[in-house]
Design a protein around this motif. Structure first.
Motif, PDB file in Angstrom:
ATOM      1  N   GLN A   1      28.557  37.246  39.748  1.00 10.88           N
ATOM      2  CA  GLN A   1      28.753  36.631  38.427  1.00 10.88           C
ATOM      3  C   GLN A   1      27.820  37.242  37.400  1.00 10.88           C
ATOM      4  OE1 GLN A   1      27.991  32.553  39.381  1.00 10.88           O
ATOM      5  NE2 GLN A   1      29.862  32.323  40.587  1.00 10.88           N
ATOM      6  N   ASP A   2      26.552  37.459  37.770  1.00 12.14           N
ATOM      7  CA  ASP A   2      25.584  38.033  36.837  1.00 12.14           C
ATOM      8  C   ASP A   2      25.974  39.459  36.456  1.00 12.14           C
ATOM      9  OD1 ASP A   2      24.127  35.704  36.931  1.00 12.14           O
ATOM     10  OD2 ASP A   2      22.579  36.486  38.277  1.00 12.14           O
ATOM     11  N   ALA A   3      26.435  40.255  37.438  1.00 12.53           N
ATOM     12  CA  ALA A   3      26.850  41.625  37.142  1.00 12.53           C
ATOM     13  C   ALA A   3      28.045  41.638  36.197  1.00 12.53           C
ATOM     14  CB  ALA A   3      27.180  42.361  38.434  1.00 12.53           C
ATOM     15  N   LYS A   4      28.985  40.736  36.408  1.00  9.60           N
ATOM     16  CA  LYS A   4      30.147  40.648  35.525  1.00  9.60           C
ATOM     17  C   LYS A   4      29.733  40.247  34.116  1.00  9.60           C
ATOM     18  CE  LYS A   4      33.734  39.500  38.947  1.00  9.60           C
ATOM     19  NZ  LYS A   4      34.706  38.463  39.378  1.00  9.60           N
ATOM     20  N   ASP A   5      28.779  39.334  34.009  1.00  7.07           N
ATOM     21  CA  ASP A   5      28.327  38.877  32.693  1.00  7.07           C
ATOM     22  C   ASP A   5      27.528  39.951  31.965  1.00  7.07           C
ATOM     23  OD1 ASP A   5      29.517  36.424  33.115  1.00  7.07           O
ATOM     24  OD2 ASP A   5      27.657  35.419  33.715  1.00  7.07           O
ATOM     25  N   ASP A   6      26.746  40.731  32.716  1.00  6.77           N
ATOM     26  CA  ASP A   6      25.843  41.703  32.099  1.00  6.77           C
ATOM     27  C   ASP A   6      26.528  43.011  31.708  1.00  6.77           C
ATOM     28  OD1 ASP A   6      23.514  40.210  32.094  1.00  6.77           O
ATOM     29  OD2 ASP A   6      22.774  41.011  34.002  1.00  6.77           O
ATOM     30  N   LEU A   7      27.502  43.437  32.518  1.00  5.11           N
ATOM     31  CA  LEU A   7      27.977  44.817  32.413  1.00  5.11           C
ATOM     32  C   LEU A   7      29.487  44.915  32.252  1.00  5.11           C
ATOM     33  CD1 LEU A   7      25.860  46.305  35.343  1.00  5.11           C
ATOM     34  CD2 LEU A   7      25.325  46.443  32.907  1.00  5.11           C
ATOM     35  N   GLY A   8      29.913  45.406  31.099  1.00  5.41           N
ATOM     36  CA  GLY A   8      31.324  45.739  30.959  1.00  5.41           C
ATOM     37  C   GLY A   8      31.734  46.822  31.930  1.00  5.41           C
ATOM     38  N   ALA A   9      30.807  47.752  32.236  1.00  3.35           N
ATOM     39  CA  ALA A   9      31.120  48.839  33.164  1.00  3.35           C
ATOM     40  C   ALA A   9      31.423  48.317  34.567  1.00  3.35           C
ATOM     41  CB  ALA A   9      29.953  49.826  33.219  1.00  3.35           C
ATOM     42  N   PHE A  10      30.755  47.252  34.952  1.00  5.01           N
ATOM     43  CA  PHE A  10      31.026  46.662  36.272  1.00  5.01           C
ATOM     44  C   PHE A  10      32.442  46.090  36.312  1.00  5.01           C
ATOM     45  CE2 PHE A  10      30.896  43.156  39.358  1.00  5.01           C
ATOM     46  CZ  PHE A  10      30.391  43.809  40.469  1.00  5.01           C
ATOM     47  N   ASN A  11      32.840  45.407  35.250  1.00  2.00           N
ATOM     48  CA  ASN A  11      34.193  44.871  35.176  1.00  2.00           C
ATOM     49  C   ASN A  11      35.228  45.993  35.127  1.00  2.00           C
ATOM     50  OD1 ASN A  11      33.824  41.816  34.876  1.00  2.00           O
ATOM     51  ND2 ASN A  11      32.432  42.596  33.325  1.00  2.00           N
ATOM     52  N   ASP A  12      34.905  47.085  34.425  1.00  2.00           N
ATOM     53  CA  ASP A  12      35.808  48.240  34.390  1.00  2.00           C
ATOM     54  C   ASP A  12      35.994  48.816  35.783  1.00  2.00           C
ATOM     55  OD1 ASP A  12      35.877  47.907  31.661  1.00  2.00           O
ATOM     56  OD2 ASP A  12      34.531  49.598  31.221  1.00  2.00           O
ATOM     57  N   MET A  13      34.894  48.889  36.552  1.00  4.54           N
ATOM     58  CA  MET A  13      34.971  49.420  37.905  1.00  4.54           C
ATOM     59  C   MET A  13      35.875  48.552  38.777  1.00  4.54           C
ATOM     60  SD  MET A  13      31.920  49.980  40.717  1.00  4.54           S
ATOM     61  CE  MET A  13      31.620  48.222  40.858  1.00  4.54           C
ATOM     62  N   LEU A  14      35.706  47.232  38.700  1.00  7.39           N
ATOM     63  CA  LEU A  14      36.548  46.335  39.497  1.00  7.39           C
ATOM     64  C   LEU A  14      38.013  46.498  39.133  1.00  7.39           C
ATOM     65  CD1 LEU A  14      34.518  42.976  39.550  1.00  7.39           C
ATOM     66  CD2 LEU A  14      34.520  44.825  41.228  1.00  7.39           C
ATOM     67  N   ALA A  15      38.286  46.622  37.847  1.00  6.73           N
ATOM     68  CA  ALA A  15      39.672  46.755  37.399  1.00  6.73           C
ATOM     69  C   ALA A  15      40.296  48.063  37.862  1.00  6.73           C
ATOM     70  CB  ALA A  15      39.733  46.660  35.874  1.00  6.73           C
ATOM     71  N   ALA A  16      39.476  49.087  38.031  1.00  4.86           N
ATOM     72  CA  ALA A  16      39.999  50.400  38.413  1.00  4.86           C
ATOM     73  C   ALA A  16      40.163  50.581  39.914  1.00  4.86           C
ATOM     74  CB  ALA A  16      39.067  51.495  37.880  1.00  4.86           C
ATOM     75  N   LEU A  17      39.553  49.716  40.701  1.00  5.25           N
ATOM     76  CA  LEU A  17      39.643  49.863  42.153  1.00  5.25           C
ATOM     77  C   LEU A  17      41.060  49.555  42.638  1.00  5.25           C
ATOM     78  CD1 LEU A  17      36.268  48.204  43.213  1.00  5.25           C
ATOM     79  CD2 LEU A  17      36.869  50.626  43.416  1.00  5.25           C
ATOM     80  N   PRO A  18      41.576  50.309  43.596  1.00  7.77           N
ATOM     81  CA  PRO A  18      42.962  50.104  44.045  1.00  7.77           C
ATOM     82  C   PRO A  18      43.115  48.895  44.964  1.00  7.77           C
ATOM     83  CG  PRO A  18      41.927  51.855  45.318  1.00  7.77           C
ATOM     84  CD  PRO A  18      40.936  51.460  44.250  1.00  7.77           C
ATOM     85  N   GLY A  19      44.318  48.331  44.969  1.00  6.96           N
ATOM     86  CA  GLY A  19      44.660  47.261  45.904  1.00  6.96           C
ATOM     87  C   GLY A  19      43.708  46.098  45.835  1.00  6.96           C
ATOM     88  N   PRO A  20      43.279  45.613  46.993  1.00  8.09           N
ATOM     89  CA  PRO A  20      42.405  44.430  47.018  1.00  8.09           C
ATOM     90  C   PRO A  20      40.940  44.738  46.749  1.00  8.09           C
ATOM     91  CG  PRO A  20      42.813  45.160  49.260  1.00  8.09           C
ATOM     92  CD  PRO A  20      43.630  46.065  48.366  1.00  8.09           C
ATOM     93  N   LEU A  21      40.582  46.009  46.605  1.00 10.77           N
ATOM     94  CA  LEU A  21      39.166  46.379  46.523  1.00 10.77           C
ATOM     95  C   LEU A  21      38.453  45.793  45.314  1.00 10.77           C
ATOM     96  CD1 LEU A  21      39.322  50.117  47.635  1.00 10.77           C
ATOM     97  CD2 LEU A  21      38.383  48.207  48.931  1.00 10.77           C
TER      98      LEU A  21
END
Length: 293
Positions: free
Chosen positions: A190-210
């Motif tokens: 939760q803290d990483a998601k709140d702090d970093l747009g780049a972290f959210n971008d990484m999650l969105a770019a990961l394929p499938g369930p990753l």
């Protein structure tokens, strides 16, 4: 899960997230709990809510003496320790070139040395009771992510620590497991998601369930079942087992290709965000460290 009734369980990083959720679940199954965390207020609140079956002890897993004193207090209270869950852990943000070196060292100290100190202090009692040790690793042990090098390294390290420990204590009747989770809805994520747009971008770019985040409740259910069964591996979600089997491919040149395409832009954004934050870890971790110093 009658086999858990009456067992004494030591949990580090118990004040929040997986540690707190696991404590609550195990209390309902009749366990007695020795709960350790460096953050005293939420720890004591949790222990008080669980009643006489739990004791909360403020301890710093980076200090063997602190952990040993806590273990001794737990043994005195409940007579011994049957199960250890070495769960305490934090993460850092930023590329190897930009991450704050002190924060990098802090991650390794908590996530690796903290596991060693926890196991070292509790192991005599666990051996006496032919118990079980669970080392909390991660999917990150075999699927690295750029910008999280300290976390990746620490989780790979404690996985192999668990593997070595298993070979050392099997003849004592002690079982050792490692837990490997993808993203779980804990304060760390939760803290990483709140702090970093780049972290959210990484999650969105990961394929499938990753890139998906699993609920804390599902993670706790898997941990309780794995502890009750003294499992060698706990995977959350279950598809993480497939990734474990593909670890050689994931670390190959072919496995790197998708990440390599996105890493430059993601790291540039992450490093800029870390610079703007003025810290390479969550504000929660910074506040706890400041309170201790």
């Amino acid at each position: 899960m009658a086999e858990l009734t009456g067992k004494v369980v030591l949990i580090t990083g118990a004040a929040r997230g997986i540690g707190a959720g696991l404590a609550q679940a195990l209390a309902k199954r009749g366990c007695r709990l020795v709960l350790l965390d460096v953050d005293g207020a939420p720890l004591q609140e949790l222990a008080a809510s669980l009643g006489e079956c739990a004791v909360g002890i403020v301890a710093d897993v980076t200090d063997l003496g602190s952990v040993q004193a806590a273990v001794d207090q737990g043994v005195e209270r409940f007579g011994g320790i049957d199960i250890v869950v070495a769960n305490a852990g934090i993460a850092s943000y930023g590329s190897v070139l930009q991450v704050d070196p002190a924060t990098f060292r802090r991650v390794i100290d908590i996530n690796v040395n903290g596991v060693f100190h926890t196991v070292r202090a509790a192991l005599p009692s666990v051996i006496e009771r032919r118990g079980y040790v669970l080392v909390v690793s991660s999917l990150a042990a075999f699927a690295a992510a750029p910008g999280l090098a300290a976390y990746n390294a620490s989780k790979a390290g404690v996985e192999h620590f668990g593997n070595a420990l298993r070979l050392e204590v099997a003849h004592h009747g002690v079982d050792v497991g490692t837990a490997h989770m993808s993203w779980i809805d804990t304060p760390l994520v939760q803290d990483a998601k709140d702090d970093l747009g780049a972290f959210n971008d990484m999650l969105a770019a990961l394929p499938g369930p990753l890139g998906r985040t699993t609920s804390l409740a599902k993670c706790i259910d898997a941990f309780v079942a794995g502890i009750a069964g003294r499992k060698r591996r706990i995977y959350v979600p279950r598809w993480v087992a497939v990734m474990h089997g593909l670890r050689v491919l994931l670390a190959s040149k072919a496995g790197d290709q998708a990440t390599l395409q996105k890493a430059p832009a993601m790291l540039e954004k992450m490093d800029a965000e870390v610079a703007a934050l003025g810290r390479s870890t969550s504000a929660r971790n910074t506040a706890v460290d400041n309170a201790r110093s």
